[in-house]
Design a protein around this motif. Structure first.
Motif, PDB file in Angstrom:
ATOM      1  N   LEU A 237       0.936  -1.042  -0.007  1.00 32.99           N
ATOM      2  CA  LEU A 237       0.007  -0.062  -0.082  1.00 32.99           C
ATOM      3  C   LEU A 237       0.826   1.167   0.185  1.00 32.99           C
ATOM      4  CD1 LEU A 237      -2.868   1.005   0.209  1.00 32.99           C
ATOM      5  CD2 LEU A 237      -2.570   0.952   2.637  1.00 32.99           C
ATOM      6  N   ASN A 238       0.706   1.908  -0.943  1.00 31.34           N
ATOM      7  CA  ASN A 238       1.496   3.240  -1.238  1.00 31.34           C
ATOM      8  C   ASN A 238       0.791   4.514  -1.239  1.00 31.34           C
ATOM      9  OD1 ASN A 238       3.933   1.714  -1.728  1.00 31.34           O
ATOM     10  ND2 ASN A 238       3.379   1.620  -3.660  1.00 31.34           N
ATOM     11  N   GLN A 239       1.197   5.615  -0.436  1.00 27.04           N
ATOM     12  CA  GLN A 239       0.435   7.101  -0.825  1.00 27.04           C
ATOM     13  C   GLN A 239       0.953   7.821  -1.834  1.00 27.04           C
ATOM     14  OE1 GLN A 239      -0.077   9.007   2.720  1.00 27.04           O
ATOM     15  NE2 GLN A 239      -1.695  10.561   2.019  1.00 27.04           N
ATOM     16  N   LEU A 240       0.455   8.139  -2.946  1.00 24.92           N
ATOM     17  CA  LEU A 240       1.042   8.747  -3.881  1.00 24.92           C
ATOM     18  C   LEU A 240       0.851  10.448  -3.598  1.00 24.92           C
ATOM     19  CD1 LEU A 240      -1.048   7.058  -7.035  1.00 24.92           C
ATOM     20  CD2 LEU A 240       1.164   6.648  -6.236  1.00 24.92           C
ATOM     21  N   ASP A 241      -0.399  10.711  -2.996  1.00 24.64           N
ATOM     22  CA  ASP A 241      -0.379  12.116  -2.576  1.00 24.64           C
ATOM     23  C   ASP A 241      -1.184  12.062  -1.470  1.00 24.64           C
ATOM     24  OD1 ASP A 241      -0.545  14.719  -2.964  1.00 24.64           O
ATOM     25  OD2 ASP A 241      -1.496  15.072  -4.707  1.00 24.64           O
TER      26      ASP A 241
ATOM     27  N   GLY B 113      -4.220  11.586   0.543  1.00 21.18           N
ATOM     28  CA  GLY B 113      -5.586  10.996   0.409  1.00 21.18           C
ATOM     29  C   GLY B 113      -5.659  10.041  -0.977  1.00 21.18           C
ATOM     30  N   LEU B 114      -4.496  10.033  -1.708  1.00 24.05           N
ATOM     31  CA  LEU B 114      -4.571   9.150  -2.877  1.00 24.05           C
ATOM     32  C   LEU B 114      -3.579   7.815  -2.714  1.00 24.05           C
ATOM     33  CD1 LEU B 114      -5.596   8.954  -5.661  1.00 24.05           C
ATOM     34  CD2 LEU B 114      -3.640  10.407  -6.516  1.00 24.05           C
ATOM     35  N   TYR B 115      -4.007   6.782  -2.847  1.00 23.55           N
ATOM     36  CA  TYR B 115      -3.380   5.607  -2.530  1.00 23.55           C
ATOM     37  C   TYR B 115      -3.612   4.587  -3.607  1.00 23.55           C
ATOM     38  CZ  TYR B 115      -3.461   7.003   2.454  1.00 23.55           C
ATOM     39  OH  TYR B 115      -3.133   7.662   3.697  1.00 23.55           O
ATOM     40  N   GLU B 116      -2.528   3.678  -3.849  1.00 27.57           N
ATOM     41  CA  GLU B 116      -2.365   2.681  -4.640  1.00 27.57           C
ATOM     42  C   GLU B 116      -1.940   1.350  -4.010  1.00 27.57           C
ATOM     43  OE1 GLU B 116       0.216   3.616  -7.847  1.00 27.57           O
ATOM     44  OE2 GLU B 116       2.030   3.136  -6.911  1.00 27.57           O
ATOM     45  N   ILE B 117      -2.297   0.422  -4.646  1.00 28.83           N
ATOM     46  CA  ILE B 117      -1.502  -0.939  -4.146  1.00 28.83           C
ATOM     47  C   ILE B 117      -1.045  -1.411  -5.450  1.00 28.83           C
ATOM     48  CG2 ILE B 117      -3.838  -2.598  -4.686  1.00 28.83           C
ATOM     49  CD1 ILE B 117      -3.199  -3.774  -2.016  1.00 28.83           C
ATOM     50  N   GLN B 118       0.201  -2.358  -4.823  1.00 27.71           N
ATOM     51  CA  GLN B 118       0.961  -2.612  -6.096  1.00 27.71           C
ATOM     52  C   GLN B 118       1.544  -3.898  -5.620  1.00 27.71           C
ATOM     53  OE1 GLN B 118       3.898   0.289  -6.875  1.00 27.71           O
ATOM     54  NE2 GLN B 118       5.274  -0.745  -5.479  1.00 27.71           N
ATOM     55  N   ASP B 119       1.793  -4.851  -6.517  1.00 30.14           N
ATOM     56  CA  ASP B 119       2.314  -6.112  -6.467  1.00 30.14           C
ATOM     57  C   ASP B 119       3.752  -6.255  -7.618  1.00 30.14           C
ATOM     58  OD1 ASP B 119       1.351  -6.876  -8.706  1.00 30.14           O
ATOM     59  OD2 ASP B 119       0.149  -8.648  -7.905  1.00 30.14           O
ATOM     60  N   PHE B 120       4.245  -7.351  -7.789  1.00 29.43           N
ATOM     61  CA  PHE B 120       5.515  -7.667  -8.677  1.00 29.43           C
ATOM     62  C   PHE B 120       5.307  -7.011  -9.902  1.00 29.43           C
ATOM     63  CE2 PHE B 120       6.701 -10.942  -5.468  1.00 29.43           C
ATOM     64  CZ  PHE B 120       7.718 -10.128  -4.855  1.00 29.43           C
ATOM     65  N   HIS B 121       3.842  -7.217 -10.549  1.00 27.50           N
ATOM     66  CA  HIS B 121       3.706  -6.956 -11.769  1.00 27.50           C
ATOM     67  C   HIS B 121       2.538  -5.685 -12.331  1.00 27.50           C
ATOM     68  CE1 HIS B 121       5.549 -10.998 -12.251  1.00 27.50           C
ATOM     69  NE2 HIS B 121       4.487 -11.535 -11.465  1.00 27.50           N
TER      70      HIS B 121
ATOM     71  N   LYS C  28      -5.167   2.156  -8.622  1.00 28.79           N
ATOM     72  CA  LYS C  28      -5.347   3.177  -7.327  1.00 28.79           C
ATOM     73  C   LYS C  28      -6.690   2.510  -6.708  1.00 28.79           C
ATOM     74  CE  LYS C  28      -4.682   7.107 -10.132  1.00 28.79           C
ATOM     75  NZ  LYS C  28      -5.180   8.431 -10.946  1.00 28.79           N
ATOM     76  N   VAL C  29      -6.555   2.709  -5.218  1.00 35.80           N
ATOM     77  CA  VAL C  29      -7.725   2.120  -4.357  1.00 35.80           C
ATOM     78  C   VAL C  29      -8.311   3.245  -3.776  1.00 35.80           C
ATOM     79  CG1 VAL C  29      -6.132   0.296  -3.685  1.00 35.80           C
ATOM     80  CG2 VAL C  29      -5.874   2.268  -2.519  1.00 35.80           C
ATOM     81  N   ASP C  30      -9.629   2.925  -3.317  1.00 36.78           N
ATOM     82  CA  ASP C  30     -10.702   3.653  -2.537  1.00 36.78           C
ATOM     83  C   ASP C  30     -10.781   3.090  -1.264  1.00 36.78           C
ATOM     84  OD1 ASP C  30     -12.488   5.352  -1.574  1.00 36.78           O
ATOM     85  OD2 ASP C  30     -14.049   4.820  -3.267  1.00 36.78           O
ATOM     86  N   LEU C  31     -10.227   3.799  -0.238  1.00 38.33           N
ATOM     87  CA  LEU C  31     -10.297   3.570   1.302  1.00 38.33           C
ATOM     88  C   LEU C  31     -11.486   3.963   2.069  1.00 38.33           C
ATOM     89  CD1 LEU C  31      -6.419   3.771   2.008  1.00 38.33           C
ATOM     90  CD2 LEU C  31      -7.676   1.686   1.672  1.00 38.33           C
TER      91      LEU C  31
ATOM     92  N   GLY D 245      -4.790  -3.061  15.017  1.00 40.53           N
ATOM     93  CA  GLY D 245      -3.539  -2.960  14.422  1.00 40.53           C
ATOM     94  C   GLY D 245      -3.055  -1.673  13.927  1.00 40.53           C
ATOM     95  N   PHE D 246      -1.866  -1.559  13.576  1.00 41.31           N
ATOM     96  CA  PHE D 246      -1.500  -0.377  12.933  1.00 41.31           C
ATOM     97  C   PHE D 246      -1.005  -0.841  11.386  1.00 41.31           C
ATOM     98  CE2 PHE D 246       2.147   2.498  11.829  1.00 41.31           C
ATOM     99  CZ  PHE D 246       1.419   3.700  11.821  1.00 41.31           C
ATOM    100  N   ILE D 247      -1.290  -0.106  10.389  1.00 39.24           N
ATOM    101  CA  ILE D 247      -0.900  -0.336   8.999  1.00 39.24           C
ATOM    102  C   ILE D 247      -0.258   0.769   8.562  1.00 39.24           C
ATOM    103  CG2 ILE D 247      -1.780  -0.826   6.775  1.00 39.24           C
ATOM    104  CD1 ILE D 247      -4.164  -2.417   7.931  1.00 39.24           C
ATOM    105  N   PRO D 248       1.140   0.812   8.441  1.00 40.94           N
ATOM    106  CA  PRO D 248       1.924   1.905   8.180  1.00 40.94           C
ATOM    107  C   PRO D 248       1.952   1.999   6.515  1.00 40.94           C
ATOM    108  CG  PRO D 248       3.363   0.287   8.667  1.00 40.94           C
ATOM    109  CD  PRO D 248       1.872  -0.171   8.802  1.00 40.94           C
ATOM    110  N   GLU D 249       2.402   3.221   5.696  1.00 40.13           N
ATOM    111  CA  GLU D 249       2.526   3.119   4.401  1.00 40.13           C
ATOM    112  C   GLU D 249       3.539   2.294   3.837  1.00 40.13           C
ATOM    113  OE1 GLU D 249       3.125   6.965   2.594  1.00 40.13           O
ATOM    114  OE2 GLU D 249       1.712   7.809   4.095  1.00 40.13           O
ATOM    115  N   ASN D 250       3.723   1.908   2.678  1.00 38.49           N
ATOM    116  CA  ASN D 250       4.479   1.098   2.012  1.00 38.49           C
ATOM    117  C   ASN D 250       4.793  -0.371   2.804  1.00 38.49           C
ATOM    118  OD1 ASN D 250       5.246   3.151   0.157  1.00 38.49           O
ATOM    119  ND2 ASN D 250       6.465   4.078   1.742  1.00 38.49           N
ATOM    120  N   CYS D 251       3.750  -1.131   3.410  1.00 39.08           N
ATOM    121  CA  CYS D 251       3.932  -2.131   3.969  1.00 39.08           C
ATOM    122  C   CYS D 251       2.888  -3.389   3.273  1.00 39.08           C
ATOM    123  CB  CYS D 251       3.626  -2.087   5.451  1.00 39.08           C
ATOM    124  SG  CYS D 251       1.942  -2.939   5.990  1.00 39.08           S
ATOM    125  N   ALA D 252       3.411  -4.485   3.384  1.00 34.53           N
ATOM    126  CA  ALA D 252       2.385  -5.500   2.705  1.00 34.53           C
ATOM    127  C   ALA D 252       1.099  -5.604   3.382  1.00 34.53           C
ATOM    128  CB  ALA D 252       2.952  -6.991   2.733  1.00 34.53           C
TER     129      ALA D 252
END
Length: 147
Positions: free
Chosen positions: A34-38, A40-48, A52-55, A63-70
């Motif tokens: 999970l990455n934050q582009l700007d 309030g604007l997030y995306e999810i990515q894998d290897f390929h 964009k995601v809507d949360l 629990g705590f979910i930080p940016e750039n974590c699986a």
């Protein structure tokens, strides 16, 4: 890939890759970063691929979910956006269970590279045993092997 999901009281959940969401219908679970582009604007990515995601309709999880974590994200694909209903951290698996599942897999390609190097060394040694000047030629030919 299937994993256990204790929060839904299900034995297993089918995990898809992010790219498989394109053109699909129905709810899916993906494993990605999970990455934050700007703001309030997030995306999810894998290897390929990435998406964009809507949360806004995402339920709260413990629990705590930080940016750039699986994360494991469950939701629907709608108009080029993955609308996430549930977001959580993957379940931690004991090392001995992971080893049982992945011990025979060469994830990084190290075994195949080592086997090529060892076979090259054995070929060089076999050819040098037939010739004179074994030590001098061994040093020269072994210096040509790139690891």
């Amino acid at each position: 890939m299937c994993i256990r999901d204790r929060s839904l009281n299900e034995e297993r959940v089918l995990v898809s890759d992010v790219g498989s969401m394109l053109g699909s219908s129905g709810e899916k679970t993906v494993l990605g970063i999970l990455n934050q582009l700007d703001v309030g604007l997030y995306e999810i990515q894998d290897f390929h691929s990435k998406m964009k995601v809507d949360l806004t309709s995402c339920e709260r999880v413990s629990g705590f979910i930080p940016e750039n974590c699986a994360v494991l994200a469950t939701g629907l694909y709608n108009e080029q956006v993955f609308v996430i209903r549930k977001l959580e951290l993957p379940e931690i698996q004991p090392q001995h269970e992971s080893y049982k599942l992945f011990a025979s897999q060469d994830v990084f390609g190290a075994k195949s590279k080592l086997s090529r190097i060892f076979s090259k060394i054995l070929t060089i040694e076999a050819s040098l045993q037939k010739e004179d000047g074994f030590q001098k030629q061994t040093q020269q030919q072994l210096s040509l092997i790139h690891i």
